[in-house]
Design a protein around this motif. Sequence first.
Motif, mmCIF file in Angstrom:
data_model
loop_
_atom_site.group_PDB
_atom_site.id
_atom_site.type_symbol
_atom_site.label_atom_id
_atom_site.label_comp_id
_atom_site.label_asym_id
_atom_site.label_seq_id
_atom_site.Cartn_x
_atom_site.Cartn_y
_atom_site.Cartn_z
ATOM 1 N N VAL A 91 0.857 -1.187 0.000
ATOM 2 C CA VAL A 91 0.000 0.000 0.000
ATOM 3 C C VAL A 91 0.893 1.236 0.000
ATOM 4 C CG1 VAL A 91 -1.912 -1.139 1.200
ATOM 5 C CG2 VAL A 91 -0.166 0.063 2.541
ATOM 6 N N LEU A 92 0.325 2.377 -0.395
ATOM 7 C CA LEU A 92 1.084 3.623 -0.464
ATOM 8 C C LEU A 92 0.951 4.376 0.853
ATOM 9 C CD1 LEU A 92 2.734 5.238 -2.615
ATOM 10 C CD2 LEU A 92 0.613 6.436 -3.177
ATOM 11 N N ASP A 93 2.073 4.880 1.368
ATOM 12 C CA ASP A 93 2.041 5.737 2.558
ATOM 13 C C ASP A 93 2.970 6.905 2.277
ATOM 14 O OD1 ASP A 93 1.066 6.252 5.200
ATOM 15 O OD2 ASP A 93 3.044 5.755 5.967
ATOM 16 N N GLY A 94 2.413 8.016 1.814
ATOM 17 C CA GLY A 94 3.239 9.148 1.412
ATOM 18 C C GLY A 94 4.070 8.785 0.197
ATOM 19 N N ALA A 95 5.381 9.007 0.287
ATOM 20 C CA ALA A 95 6.271 8.742 -0.836
ATOM 21 C C ALA A 95 6.825 7.331 -0.815
ATOM 22 C CB ALA A 95 7.431 9.747 -0.817
ATOM 23 N N SER A 110 7.882 -3.986 5.855
ATOM 24 C CA SER A 110 8.997 -3.102 5.497
ATOM 25 C C SER A 110 8.558 -2.061 4.465
ATOM 26 C CB SER A 110 10.188 -3.909 4.995
ATOM 27 O OG SER A 110 9.939 -4.426 3.714
ATOM 28 N N ARG A 111 9.379 -1.030 4.306
ATOM 29 C CA ARG A 111 9.084 0.086 3.413
ATOM 30 C C ARG A 111 10.117 0.207 2.313
ATOM 31 N NH1 ARG A 111 6.232 4.763 5.223
ATOM 32 N NH2 ARG A 111 4.960 4.139 6.982
ATOM 33 N N MET A 112 9.701 0.776 1.196
ATOM 34 C CA MET A 112 10.629 1.098 0.112
ATOM 35 C C MET A 112 10.109 2.382 -0.533
ATOM 36 S SD MET A 112 13.113 -1.177 -0.594
ATOM 37 C CE MET A 112 13.373 -1.666 -2.293
ATOM 38 N N PRO A 113 11.005 3.106 -1.249
ATOM 39 C CA PRO A 113 10.502 4.280 -1.960
ATOM 40 C C PRO A 113 9.455 3.843 -2.980
ATOM 41 C CG PRO A 113 12.911 4.203 -1.980
ATOM 42 C CD PRO A 113 12.447 2.893 -1.436
ATOM 43 N N ALA A 114 8.467 4.696 -3.243
ATOM 44 C CA ALA A 114 7.419 4.337 -4.204
ATOM 45 C C ALA A 114 7.970 4.285 -5.625
ATOM 46 C CB ALA A 114 6.259 5.318 -4.118
ATOM 47 N N THR A 115 8.903 5.160 -5.949
ATOM 48 C CA THR A 115 9.511 5.086 -7.280
ATOM 49 C C THR A 115 10.394 3.846 -7.313
ATOM 50 O OG1 THR A 115 11.340 6.424 -6.477
ATOM 51 C CG2 THR A 115 9.570 7.593 -7.621
ATOM 52 N N ALA A 116 10.689 3.381 -8.467
ATOM 53 C CA ALA A 116 11.613 2.254 -8.703
ATOM 54 C C ALA A 116 10.997 0.871 -8.473
ATOM 55 C CB ALA A 116 12.905 2.375 -7.890
ATOM 56 N N THR A 117 9.975 0.762 -7.628
ATOM 57 C CA THR A 117 9.361 -0.548 -7.408
ATOM 58 C C THR A 117 8.113 -0.702 -8.289
ATOM 59 O OG1 THR A 117 8.014 0.323 -5.597
ATOM 60 C CG2 THR A 117 10.130 -0.610 -5.001
ATOM 61 N N GLY A 118 7.825 -1.932 -8.677
ATOM 62 C CA GLY A 118 6.643 -2.204 -9.506
ATOM 63 C C GLY A 118 5.362 -1.798 -8.803
ATOM 64 N N VAL A 119 5.238 -2.176 -7.533
ATOM 65 C CA VAL A 119 4.035 -1.795 -6.782
ATOM 66 C C VAL A 119 3.950 -0.280 -6.616
ATOM 67 C CG1 VAL A 119 3.522 -3.909 -5.475
ATOM 68 C CG2 VAL A 119 5.310 -2.364 -4.634
ATOM 69 N N GLY A 120 5.090 0.369 -6.395
ATOM 70 C CA GLY A 120 5.107 1.822 -6.190
ATOM 71 C C GLY A 120 4.663 2.557 -7.447
ATOM 72 N N LEU A 121 5.156 2.122 -8.604
ATOM 73 C CA LEU A 121 4.772 2.769 -9.863
ATOM 74 C C LEU A 121 3.281 2.562 -10.131
ATOM 75 C CD1 LEU A 121 7.879 1.818 -12.047
ATOM 76 C CD2 LEU A 121 7.320 4.095 -11.143
ATOM 77 N N ALA A 122 2.785 1.347 -9.813
ATOM 78 C CA ALA A 122 1.353 1.075 -10.009
ATOM 79 C C ALA A 122 0.507 1.978 -9.113
ATOM 80 C CB ALA A 122 1.055 -0.397 -9.724
ATOM 81 N N LEU A 123 0.985 2.233 -7.890
ATOM 82 C CA LEU A 123 0.235 3.077 -6.948
ATOM 83 C C LEU A 123 0.355 4.555 -7.309
ATOM 84 C CD1 LEU A 123 1.158 1.107 -3.718
ATOM 85 C CD2 LEU A 123 -1.190 1.586 -4.474
ATOM 86 N N LEU A 179 4.870 6.440 -15.483
ATOM 87 C CA LEU A 179 3.548 6.458 -14.829
ATOM 88 C C LEU A 179 2.440 6.530 -15.878
ATOM 89 C CD1 LEU A 179 4.208 8.821 -11.753
ATOM 90 C CD2 LEU A 179 4.237 6.316 -11.837
ATOM 91 N N GLY A 180 2.686 7.302 -16.941
ATOM 92 C CA GLY A 180 1.708 7.390 -18.027
ATOM 93 C C GLY A 180 1.505 6.035 -18.697
ATOM 94 N N GLY A 215 -11.497 3.407 -5.085
ATOM 95 C CA GLY A 215 -10.399 3.660 -6.008
ATOM 96 C C GLY A 215 -9.251 2.697 -5.765
ATOM 97 N N VAL A 216 -8.031 3.095 -6.205
ATOM 98 C CA VAL A 216 -6.861 2.228 -6.038
ATOM 99 C C VAL A 216 -6.407 2.267 -4.579
ATOM 100 C CG1 VAL A 216 -4.418 1.942 -6.633
ATOM 101 C CG2 VAL A 216 -6.100 2.421 -8.425
ATOM 102 N N VAL A 217 -6.350 1.105 -3.937
ATOM 103 C CA VAL A 217 -6.002 1.034 -2.506
ATOM 104 C C VAL A 217 -4.728 0.241 -2.247
ATOM 105 C CG1 VAL A 217 -8.345 1.339 -1.639
ATOM 106 C CG2 VAL A 217 -7.539 -0.959 -2.234
#
Lengths: 247, 247
Positions: A100-104, A126-139, A174-175, A205-207
């Motif tokens: 799930v997304l939590d901020g950045a 655990s956490r990772m930056p949203a950029t660079a990860t497949g799940v992060g880009l999808a979110l 992202l596009g 929406g997207v969760v």
Amino acid sequence: MSVAARVLDVLGAFTDATPVLTLTEISRRTRLPLTTTHRLVGELAAWGALERAESGAYRVGLRLWEVGSLAPRGVGLRERAMPYLEDLHEVTRHNVVLAVLDGAEVVYVERLSAHDAVSIRSRAGSRMPATATGVGLALLAHADPELVDRVLAAPVRRFTPATVVDPAEIRRLLGEVRRTGVAISVQQIELVSQSVGAPVRDATGVVAALSIVVPAESNPHAYAPAVLAAARGISRALTGVNGALAR
Amino acid sequence: MSVAARVLDVLGAFTDATPVLTLTEISRRTRLPLTTTHRLVGELAAWGALERAESGAYRVGLRLWEVGSLAPRGVGLRERAMPYLEDLHEVTRHNVVLAVLDGAEVVYVERLSAHDAVSIRSRAGSRMPATATGVGLALLAHADPELVDRVLAAPVRRFTPATVVDPAEIRRLLGEVRRTGVAISVQQIELVSQSVGAPVRDATGVVAALSIVVPAESNPHAYAPAVLAAARGISRALTGVNGALAR
């Protein structure tokens, strides 16, 4: 600082990197006097929020895990998603994650790993930056544009030479996620792997997002149908709708 | 009552049966004045220990789940056990659970369910009495005798006509677990199912148990070898020992 804030500070001192802490370490991290720390830790341990390790140091207790497991975006989401993640994992034998997304950042809610799957950094919690990860880009592709602006205004963390750090290039990715429905991140976290992610929706929406982490030498597009099918299955379980969902 | 105790009381108000609570409900459950409750809930929400549902009521937040996921008997144990639980689940296609003992109850740390598996009451984070469940019998069989005395001195909860409630009969079952290494609980929780459990050890002794929940009409003994093999695999992962473990 209020006492409630102090209690939360003590809990927040425990992290993925520091899961076991002595009283002195907790006191140093929270900047609370040792006597205050001693009293608060005693109360937290009596309740079961902390427990004593063999070394005499403290770690997070079972009772806190139990209460935490009630978080709808934690175990609650995971429970609904699990059968679909299992299916994807069983069919492909690769790592499958749900986040799930939590901020950045993304917070990993689940990770299924096979004994012989490619190495993977994330674990549940655990956490990772949203950029660079497949799940992060999808979110991020479906996040509030203001959040995306804020994330891309800050320096983007580089993990490998393949990590995309240019904001314009990330926006292009992202596009593409919005256009194709699938987020593909190639060797951005580790050179041995790539991930194929897709967003999970409920009625609002997207969760969440899931992704499969596969070896760098495989063709990521081959996994897209299975990933999309699993994401739709979870979305359907979350909304209770039997019909097809719009992508 | 100290402020720390009040904070913990607010968190403890959230349970499996009441995962979403209004301010008034929290105030009633904790017996704290509404103004105090309002202030504490505000601090907990600001930190992320609680979050607001669409209804305006509160529920447990993602940040508390994250901190809770550091509990070694929660997600920590689960992460080590997961590949072995997965293998057992995949080979048998039945529900597989992992649990730890907390007083007279077991706390479920993991549950893997197939879409078509027999119904099951437990979920990760939920509790059940230690008696009557396969995991509970496996844990009690190796627990401190004083704890067993205490558990059996209290009335034992009945779930079905097949639930064993006679202390002497339960002691006989526990002896059988120690003799065979396997805990078999037949229709004690639900008439449609039975469970086959085995203890999981680390260097300090028995720390958890796993079980498979199978239809009542199947032969439970047929599952014993697979359950024992999974329990040994997890024990080996926890101790880091490659050689065989004594049963």
